[in-house]
Write a protein that holds these residues in place. Structure first.
Motif, PDB file in Angstrom:
ATOM      1  N   THR A   1       6.569  -6.538   6.756  1.00  0.00           N
ATOM      2  CA  THR A   1       6.829  -6.332   5.433  1.00  0.00           C
ATOM      3  C   THR A   1       8.388  -5.602   5.376  1.00  0.00           C
ATOM      4  OG1 THR A   1       4.656  -6.125   4.845  1.00  0.00           O
ATOM      5  CG2 THR A   1       6.052  -5.765   3.256  1.00  0.00           C
ATOM      6  N   PHE A  14       1.579 -15.872   1.515  1.00  0.00           N
ATOM      7  CA  PHE A  14       1.274 -14.454   1.216  1.00  0.00           C
ATOM      8  C   PHE A  14       2.289 -14.007   2.397  1.00  0.00           C
ATOM      9  CE2 PHE A  14      -0.612 -10.355   2.201  1.00  0.00           C
ATOM     10  CZ  PHE A  14      -0.085  -9.637   1.347  1.00  0.00           C
ATOM     11  N   TYR A  61       9.028 -13.498  -7.351  1.00  0.00           N
ATOM     12  CA  TYR A  61       7.736 -12.941  -6.337  1.00  0.00           C
ATOM     13  C   TYR A  61       7.419 -11.686  -6.943  1.00  0.00           C
ATOM     14  CZ  TYR A  61       7.338 -17.041  -3.669  1.00  0.00           C
ATOM     15  OH  TYR A  61       7.304 -18.220  -3.219  1.00  0.00           O
ATOM     16  N   HIS A  95       3.012  -7.500  -3.697  1.00  0.00           N
ATOM     17  CA  HIS A  95       2.923  -7.901  -2.409  1.00  0.00           C
ATOM     18  C   HIS A  95       2.862  -6.731  -1.369  1.00  0.00           C
ATOM     19  CE1 HIS A  95       3.498 -11.970  -3.870  1.00  0.00           C
ATOM     20  NE2 HIS A  95       2.958 -12.218  -2.663  1.00  0.00           N
TER      21      HIS A  95
END
Lengths: 308, 446, 314
Positions: C53, C183, C202, C207
């Motif tokens: 991420t 994902f 998104y 997320h």
């Protein structure tokens, strides 16, 4: 102790902490601002400054002022040399990639600590202050005979602590002049604003980086020399100041000199003040969460203009 | 040295061979078939083992968990020197059961995770007979479960109350140094009767400090005194002045204990805070362990008192044992290294390494220890020990070992600062340090 | 499709190899590998947030410690058995990551680093402050009798190893699965270009929050298991140093690779262990190695492997 003297004491101690912290944080902030890298080994430069101060001071006999003065003049440039060497050998070659710099400077941290442990040893060693007179601080109170002075129990400071505060003020002024009034400061600010453009205009960015990294280390070392008559030189002493100065830099806003100083004052003094009202460890928890919430609600820091 | 040598024959009073010991002996003889070595023969005849020149067998390996790096490094260095000196002495006198003693040192970084790894390494990689020498409590507590699982005797030199509290296991013992609970409670009568009734305590805000707080407060109140303030200093702190205003004005005695690299700052700033009007001050030498008392800023300590596990400065009534021990470790009469007077030892604690190794020797000789299979017998032999006389092997003083709680009890020393030296003012009795047993490890299976 | 099959094959192979090693390894390395597998789960948890991420946290020790204390305090003070206590550990990790996630995601970049650092520091100090229950820095032992799940004694070396392997396999396959799904791809997209991901429609914030939850809970699972398998809980594991470790392991092994965290943890362990055999100055050797690695293997060990030969590595 009554509240007023207690607060004064907290303030004075906070100022000493802030003085040392602002010097160290300024070094980190310069490196961070200009080179955009997190130098995890910054605390080790602080430690090296303190350890060198002990080594140098122990060469001198007679009045402690001579040894201290020599340490003040010699330790920071020596530390800067170590930093510049590290810059040339490592950081430059990994092209100041932020993530790789973190690993490389962690490696550097291990190396510096181990070398210090092997040469200087694990002891905490004191350097004698050039002067250290205890000063009792009087307060004014209203009695039947009118205004009169009294000396609350335990309220006092030392001349050396006051000198540290003064020295920090002078050094910070000097850095500010360097940044705003000299050609080197101009180059530095130009590089900080936009590296590519600076390079296009013929600024030797590589040399500016080396100089900034050295200057940052020298400032940390200077903080180390100043603190060593109050605290002792110890090979693990760099850890906590690193965290604190890191916080100061972010709270103050990246690359902002006034921000850094204000944040150092804030952190230093609040540390002294909060401990007046809470039990010490609880005070630390509150102060720590306080820093987190300042950033959550002001992510750019107090004086920051833009995020990084 | 000649005198101490003759005394050495009674190093640690070997416990009488009682009924519980006999089966072990028989087992030892049974194992002879498997391990028919000269050492094993020697082991069943301790006297021969001690004086025989039979160092031909495999050496006895003592795993030394040492704080070489991390915050414990200043202590670790002196623990290392003391251990080396003790091993040299033991080997010069013929080793243990005629076998040479070999130290396998491994750094634990003063970290509980690495500590557990080191115990594992000493036991399974180096094949050590025992593990030994840990000082910092969190490393002891982090490592002890592994020692218990690996079934390796773990002799700690930590002065923590963790062993006697029952938290650890049958394989962990502390026979060479007294624990903080007994030290602290033994100080209360002296502090109350000599220095004052109203005490303010200053201590680090973690488990070691909390032990001081709890055990000392209880003991002081039992004496009719009162703890008027308890000031816990966060362990991450490096400046202390801001906490001193919490000291109430009516304080008669300051009780201080601090550990870590900032101790000298702590004591200096306390001096600066009080100026010329200090109350009586009583401290644990931990606050100044490995620090030169002649350091600038410590002048105000003149006339204050310290607990010392073992007096750093050679006293007027110094025993021949202390003299010989001091010389063997290389410490001068001021408690500093003979080769460097600035290199101050951790004299109040490090004797524990020396004494523990001698207890291990006595235990191995009493149990006829021949190898890892005899580890349980070694522990039983140490558990059977009771009175340990003052000797060259136990230079700090006589001890009473409690086999049930795996903890030793001994004299405590209170010294006074006079001309920047610590001069003995009071010696507590061993009985002053007793408290009711909190565990009986001998009921646990091996 | 074949790449997915290849990568499942590889990771199942790694787990099988670790299973086989259970029967071969000498005691010392057997014990070490069990520990490395548990800590690798911590690193894998960290990797989800940092490697995939792109959020650099300096406070993951908070989650590790939440798991460790959640588990150990219920065992110690409430007398719960290990099974339910692990659930409490995981729940503490989840709750802690939810709080930290909601608050810290208001920031980004360096401010995010500091906010997480500060939360972790507050957690560390709280562990000291509540010393009455936690015994602070000294910590406490989780007694052997309590370290059992369904009658299996986790202090036994073989059981410990297998338990560590189960945990490791679960974390490894979760990570592998995550990076293969949509994902995971969104997480990588956030790392590469947050603005563009947002413009593609998104929910970036959601997320990121999910990534923190997954990352924090995995770290907590490692912490709870570490306490249970090795019988000790103490504040050291909540200290800054233990927040830096997973970062180091992940960077060494290769950020954003599934196997990197394990390789990095293993490498770092043996680096310290072997160099301490050679010399007492093992930190010097470790430090030099780190510097050399950044110079010559900038993407970490597995990352470098991926860059040079095995381009399909997840």
């Amino acid at each position: 102790m009554e509240l007023v003297p207690y607060l004064i004491l907290g303030l004075l101690e906070g100022l000493v902490t802030a003085a040392v912290l602002s010097l160290m944080a300024l070094g980190l902030s310069l490196v961070f601002g200009v080179m955009r890298v997190v130098n995890v080994a910054h605390g080790e430069f602080f430690m090296v400054g303190a350890v060198l101060a002990w080594q140098i001071a122990s060469l001198f006999e007679g009045h402690p002022a001579w040894g201290f003065l020599a340490a003040l003049l010699v330790a920071p440039p020596l530390t800067a040399c170590i930093a510049v060497a590290a810059n040339q050998l490592v950081l430059k070659r990994i092209e100041y990639d932020p993530e790789r710099t973190i690993v490389a400077t962690i490696g550097l941290l291990y190396i510096i600590q181990q070398v210090t442990l092997m040469t200087y040893g694990p002891d905490a060693r004191p350097v004698e202050a050039p002067f250290n007179q205890r000063l009792s601080i009087p307060l004014v109170e209203w009695t039947e005979r009118g205004l009169s002075l009294y000396w609350p129990w335990g309220l006092g400071t030392t001349t050396y602590k006051l000198a540290v505060i003064m020295a920090a003020v002078m050094l910070l002024t000097g850095i500010w002049m360097l940044m705003t009034r000299t050609r080197f400061g101009l180059l530095m600010r130009a590089t900080q604003l936009d590296r590519e453009t600076a390079q296009a205009f013929g600024i030797p960015v590589g040399r500016v980086y080396a100089a900034v990294f050295g200057l940052g280390a020298a400032l940390a070392a200077l903080a180390g020399v100043l603190i060593v008559p109050i605290q002792q030189a110890h090979y693990l002493m760099g850890h906590d100041p690193l965290l604190l100065s890191f916080i100061v830099v972010i709270i103050g806003g990246l690359g902002s000199l006034p921000g850094t100083i204000v944040a150092a004052l804030l952190i230093g003094i609040s540390d002294g003040m909060i401990s007046v009202f809470f039990s010490p460890t609880l005070a630390k928890i509150i102060a720590t969460l306080g820093v987190a919430f300042v950033l959550i609600f002001m992510p750019q820091g107090l004086f920051g203009k833009r995020g990084l | 040295m000649t005198k101490s040598n003759s005394d050495d024959t009674k190093i640690v009073e070997t416990p009488p061979i009682t009924d519980t010991m006999q089966p072990n002996r028989r087992q030892a003889i049974k194992t002879l078939a498997a391990t028919t070595t000269l050492a094993a023969v020697a082991s069943t005849t301790p006297l021969f083992g001690r004086y025989g020149q039979a160092q031909s067998a495999e050496p006895i390996k003592i795993g030394f968990q040492v704080h070489r790096t991390g915050i414990g490094a200043a202590y670790g260095r002196w623990y290392n020197r003391t251990t080396e000196a003790a091993v040299k002495k033991i080997n010069d006198e013929g080793g243990i059961n005629g076998r040479e003693v070999q130290i396998v040192a491994e750094d634990d970084g003063t970290d509980p995770k690495r500590g557990a790894e080191v115990v594992e390494k000493l036991a399974t990689q180096h094949g050590c007979d025992i593990a030994f020498g840990t000082l910092f409590s969190h490393v002891v507590i982090g490592s002890a479960p592994r020692a218990g699982e690996l079934k390796i005797p773990y002799f700690v030199v930590s002065e923590g109350h963790h062993v006697a509290s029952g938290m650890l296991n049958r394989y962990t013992l502390q026979p060479g140094i007294t624990d903080v609970k007994s030290q602290v409670q033994a100080m209360a009568p002296f502090v109350n009767s000599t220095l004052g009734k109203k005490v303010t305590m200053i201590y680090p805000d973690f488990a070691f400090g909390h032990d001081h707080r709890d055990y000392f407060s209880a003991a002081v109140e039992a004496q009719g005194g009162k703890v008027v303030a308890k000031i816990a200093i966060p362990p991450t702190e490096s400046s202390f002045t801001k906490y001193f205003p919490k000291i109430p004005r009516d304080t008669e005695v300051i009780y201080h204990v601090m550990v870590g690299p900032a101790v000298l700052t702590f004591v200096k700033e306390m001096g600066e805070f009080f100026g010329n009007s200090r109350p009586e001050i009583f401290g644990f030498i931990d606050s100044l362990e490995a620090v030169d008392l002649a350091s600038p800023g410590l002048e105000f300590l003149e006339g204050t008192y310290f607990w010392e596990g073992n007096p750093r400065y050679a006293q007027a009534n110094q025993s021949d044992y202390d003299k010989a021990y001091r010389a063997a470790v290389g410490v001068d009469n001021n408690g500093a290294s003979i080769s460097d007077s600035k290199d101050v030892s951790t004299y109040a604690h490090m004797f524990g390494c020396w004494e523990t190794l001698h207890i291990v020797k006595a235990g191995m000789e009493a149990s006829g220890y021949a190898g890892a299979d005899d580890r349980a017998k070694l522990i039983e032999a140490v558990e059977a020990m009771t009175s340990i006389p003052h000797s060259y092997a136990n230079p700090q003083g006589a001890k009473e070992f409690n086999g049930k709680t795996h903890q030793t009890f001994g004299h405590q020393y209170i010294t006074r600062v006079e001309n920047s030296k610590l001069v003995l003012a009071h010696t507590t009795s061993i009985a002053d340090t007793y408290y009711p047993d909190e565990v009986d490890y001998t009921t646990q299976s091996f | 499709m074949s790449e997915i099959r290849k990568s499942w094959g590889l990771h199942i192979g790694v787990v099988s190899l670790l299973l086989a090693l259970n029967f071969i390894l000498p005691d010392y390395h057997h014990g070490n590998l069990a520990r490395v597998m548990v800590l690798a789960c911590y690193a894998m948890g960290y990797n989800i947030l940092f490697g995939y991420t792109g959020l650099l946290s300096l406070g993951h020790a908070l989650f590790f410690a939440a798991g460790m204390y959640g588990m150990s305090l219920t065992v110690q003070h409430l007398g719960w058995s290990a099974g339910p206590a692990i659930i409490v550990g995981l729940a503490s990790g989840l709750a802690m990551s939810l709080i930290v996630g909601i608050l810290s995601l208001r920031t980004a970049g360096v401010a995010f680093m500091i906010v997480t650092l500060m939360f972790a520091q507050a957690g560390y100090l709280a562990a000291l402050y509540f010393g009455e229950y936690t015994r602070g820095d000294e910590g406490f032992v989780i007694q052997k009798a309590a370290r059992q799940i369904g009658g299996i004694d986790l202090s036994d070396p073989m059981n410990r190893y297998l338990a560590a392997l189960v945990l490791f396999a679960v974390c490894l396959f979760i990570t592998l699965r995550v990076v293969q799904t949509g994902f995971g791809r969104v997480l990588v997209a956030i790392r590469e270009n947050e603005e563009r991901t947002r413009m593609l429609g998104y929910d970036v914030h959601r997320h990121k929050l999910l990534a923190i939850l997954l990352s924090g809970t995995m770290s907590a699972a490692a912490g709870a298991s570490y306490g249970l398998l090795f019988g000790y809980a103490g504040a050291t594991f909540a200290s800054v140093q233990y927040s830096i470790f997973p970062l180091l392991w992940v960077l060494l092994g290769g950020a954003g690779t599934v196997l990197g965290p394990f390789v990095g943890t293993l490498f770092m362990f043996y680096l310290i262990d072997l160099s301490s055999d050679i010399s007492t100055a093992y930190m010097l050797i470790a430090g030099l190695t780190l510097v050399l690695l950044t110079l010559f293997a900038p993407q970490g060990l597995v990352g470098e492997l991926r860059r040079r030969t095995l381009r399909w590595l997840p």
